[in-house]
Design a protein around this motif. Structure first.
Motif, mmCIF file in Angstrom:
data_model
loop_
_atom_site.group_PDB
_atom_site.id
_atom_site.type_symbol
_atom_site.label_atom_id
_atom_site.label_comp_id
_atom_site.label_asym_id
_atom_site.label_seq_id
_atom_site.Cartn_x
_atom_site.Cartn_y
_atom_site.Cartn_z
ATOM 1 N N UNK A 60 -2.074 -6.703 -2.609
ATOM 2 C CA UNK A 60 -2.404 -6.299 -3.974
ATOM 3 C C UNK A 60 -1.374 -6.818 -4.973
ATOM 4 N N UNK A 61 -1.845 -7.310 -6.086
ATOM 5 C CA UNK A 61 -0.933 -7.688 -7.162
ATOM 6 C C UNK A 61 -0.410 -6.458 -7.893
ATOM 7 N N UNK A 62 -1.028 -5.302 -7.695
ATOM 8 C CA UNK A 62 -0.761 -4.109 -8.490
ATOM 9 C C UNK A 62 0.639 -3.521 -8.297
ATOM 10 N N UNK A 63 1.035 -2.639 -9.215
ATOM 11 C CA UNK A 63 2.202 -1.797 -8.951
ATOM 12 C C UNK A 63 1.943 -0.893 -7.742
ATOM 13 N N UNK A 64 3.012 -0.336 -7.190
ATOM 14 C CA UNK A 64 2.903 0.458 -5.970
ATOM 15 C C UNK A 64 1.912 1.611 -6.083
ATOM 16 N N UNK A 65 1.948 2.357 -7.204
ATOM 17 C CA UNK A 65 1.093 3.543 -7.306
ATOM 18 C C UNK A 65 -0.383 3.173 -7.347
ATOM 19 N N UNK A 66 -0.698 2.073 -8.033
ATOM 20 C CA UNK A 66 -2.096 1.636 -8.110
ATOM 21 C C UNK A 66 -2.562 1.107 -6.760
ATOM 22 N N UNK A 67 -1.729 0.327 -6.091
ATOM 23 C CA UNK A 67 -2.079 -0.157 -4.755
ATOM 24 C C UNK A 67 -2.302 1.014 -3.800
ATOM 25 N N UNK A 68 -1.494 2.056 -3.931
ATOM 26 C CA UNK A 68 -1.643 3.228 -3.085
ATOM 27 C C UNK A 68 -2.970 3.926 -3.289
ATOM 28 N N UNK A 69 -3.470 3.939 -4.520
ATOM 29 C CA UNK A 69 -4.764 4.550 -4.790
ATOM 30 C C UNK A 69 -5.895 3.768 -4.126
ATOM 31 N N UNK A 70 -5.762 2.440 -4.089
ATOM 32 C CA UNK A 70 -6.799 1.657 -3.415
ATOM 33 C C UNK A 70 -6.746 1.896 -1.910
ATOM 34 N N UNK A 71 -5.543 1.980 -1.360
ATOM 35 C CA UNK A 71 -5.424 2.290 0.067
ATOM 36 C C UNK A 71 -6.080 3.636 0.377
ATOM 37 N N UNK A 72 -5.867 4.629 -0.483
ATOM 38 C CA UNK A 72 -6.494 5.935 -0.290
ATOM 39 C C UNK A 72 -8.015 5.832 -0.355
ATOM 40 N N UNK A 73 -8.514 5.034 -1.286
ATOM 41 C CA UNK A 73 -9.954 4.833 -1.431
ATOM 42 C C UNK A 73 -10.543 4.241 -0.146
ATOM 43 N N UNK A 74 -9.879 3.228 0.388
ATOM 44 C CA UNK A 74 -10.362 2.596 1.622
ATOM 45 C C UNK A 74 -10.339 3.573 2.785
ATOM 46 N N UNK A 75 -9.300 4.390 2.837
ATOM 47 C CA UNK A 75 -9.233 5.394 3.914
ATOM 48 C C UNK A 75 -10.376 6.397 3.793
ATOM 49 N N UNK A 76 -10.746 6.734 2.560
ATOM 50 C CA UNK A 76 -11.871 7.649 2.354
ATOM 51 C C UNK A 76 -13.167 7.060 2.886
ATOM 52 N N UNK A 77 -13.234 5.730 2.941
ATOM 53 C CA UNK A 77 -14.418 5.047 3.455
ATOM 54 C C UNK A 77 -14.370 4.873 4.967
ATOM 55 N N UNK A 78 -13.312 5.342 5.613
ATOM 56 C CA UNK A 78 -13.199 5.237 7.059
ATOM 57 C C UNK A 78 -12.466 4.010 7.551
ATOM 58 N N UNK A 79 -11.867 3.237 6.632
ATOM 59 C CA UNK A 79 -11.081 2.081 7.043
ATOM 60 C C UNK A 79 -9.645 2.509 7.332
ATOM 61 N N UNK A 80 -8.989 1.786 8.217
ATOM 62 C CA UNK A 80 -7.589 2.045 8.535
ATOM 63 C C UNK A 80 -6.738 0.976 7.841
#
Length: 243
Positions: free
Chosen positions: A125-145
């Motif tokens: 991710x090009x994003x700052x850490x907090x924004x990248x973390x939100x995308x990681x959380x989103x993917x985890x909500x979809x069942x991705x690791x």
């Protein structure tokens, strides 16, 4: 002719879309409309305003008039910052306003990962850490690791748009992990369409990038499949049969 509609933040470069249309080499038309943005900053509150329902609804009429059969909100960060449930409500509102099937780039990543049969992913991710973390959380909500996250800390779309191939390849390589089955690059401002086969060859695995999955998602919404090897594994693999 299949007409695909995309709402793209007005401060994001849109060069990848005509390139992808050309690489599809099919009877597919790509129509891009710029949406209003009041600030170019990768801060959560700014990104949430950018993807507000009233802003997206204001621009769908142009896509209807163009004959679009589906619409995708072509912003990853402008969708996942609303969270899993909020992102669902965002696309439901967009579908109601547009009168056609709708999705967003965030859901495009989820569906694309499912299409190629991967579960463990690395996030470049090009994003700052907090924004990248939100995308990681989103993917985890979809069942991705999410097995690895690399956040480059780029604070604006304009700065990310200035990146070229060397920066893109470096970020993907830094993010990659031996555990990852695919690498995800979630920034629609990056010019990635010309680099997909080389990225996948370099990393030895599928690479999913924002503009690539966004166009694929619009095709999915219209029940179209196009074989386009120049657009990477996502456009060349047979669909995964869910059992």
């Amino acid at each position: 002719m299949t007409a695909l509609g995309f709402l793209c933040p007005s401060d994001h470069p849109k060069d990848d879309y005509p390139r992808i249309e050309q690489l599809l080499a099919s009877d597919v038309r790509v129509d891009v409309i710029g949406t209003d943005t009041d600030e170019d900053a990768r801060r959560v509150e700014v990104l949430r305003r950018m993807g507000a329902a009233d802003r997206l609804a204001a621009d769908v009429e142009a896509l209807r008039l163009a004959g679009a059969e589906a619409v995708v909100w072509a912003s990853t960060s402008g969708s996942f910052v609303h969270g899993w449930e909020g992102a669902h409500e965002q696309v439901r509102s967009l579908a109601r306003a547009a009168g056609m099937p709708a999705s967003s780039t965030s859901f495009a990543f989820v569906h694309a990962a499912q299409e190629i049969g991967v579960r463990r992913v690395a996030l470049a991710a090009t994003y700052p850490d907090d924004v990248a973390g939100l995308f990681a959380d989103f993917l985890r909500s979809a069942g991705l690791e999410v097995v690895a996250v690399r956040a480059a800390g780029v604070g604006s779309a304009a700065d990310a748009a200035a990146w070229g191939g060397p920066e893109l390849f470096a970020l993907a390589e830094q993010a990659d992990s031996g555990e990852a089955e695919a690498v995800l690059v979630p920034d629609t401002t990056l010019h990635t369409a010309a680099h997909l086969p080389a990225l996948e060859k370099s990393l030895g695995k599928p690479v999913l990038t924002a503009n690539q999955v966004t166009v694929w998602e619009a095709l999915r919404l219209t029940d179209r499949r196009v074989n386009a090897p120049a657009l990477g594994a996502l456009f060349t693999r047979e669909p995964i049969v869910q059992v």
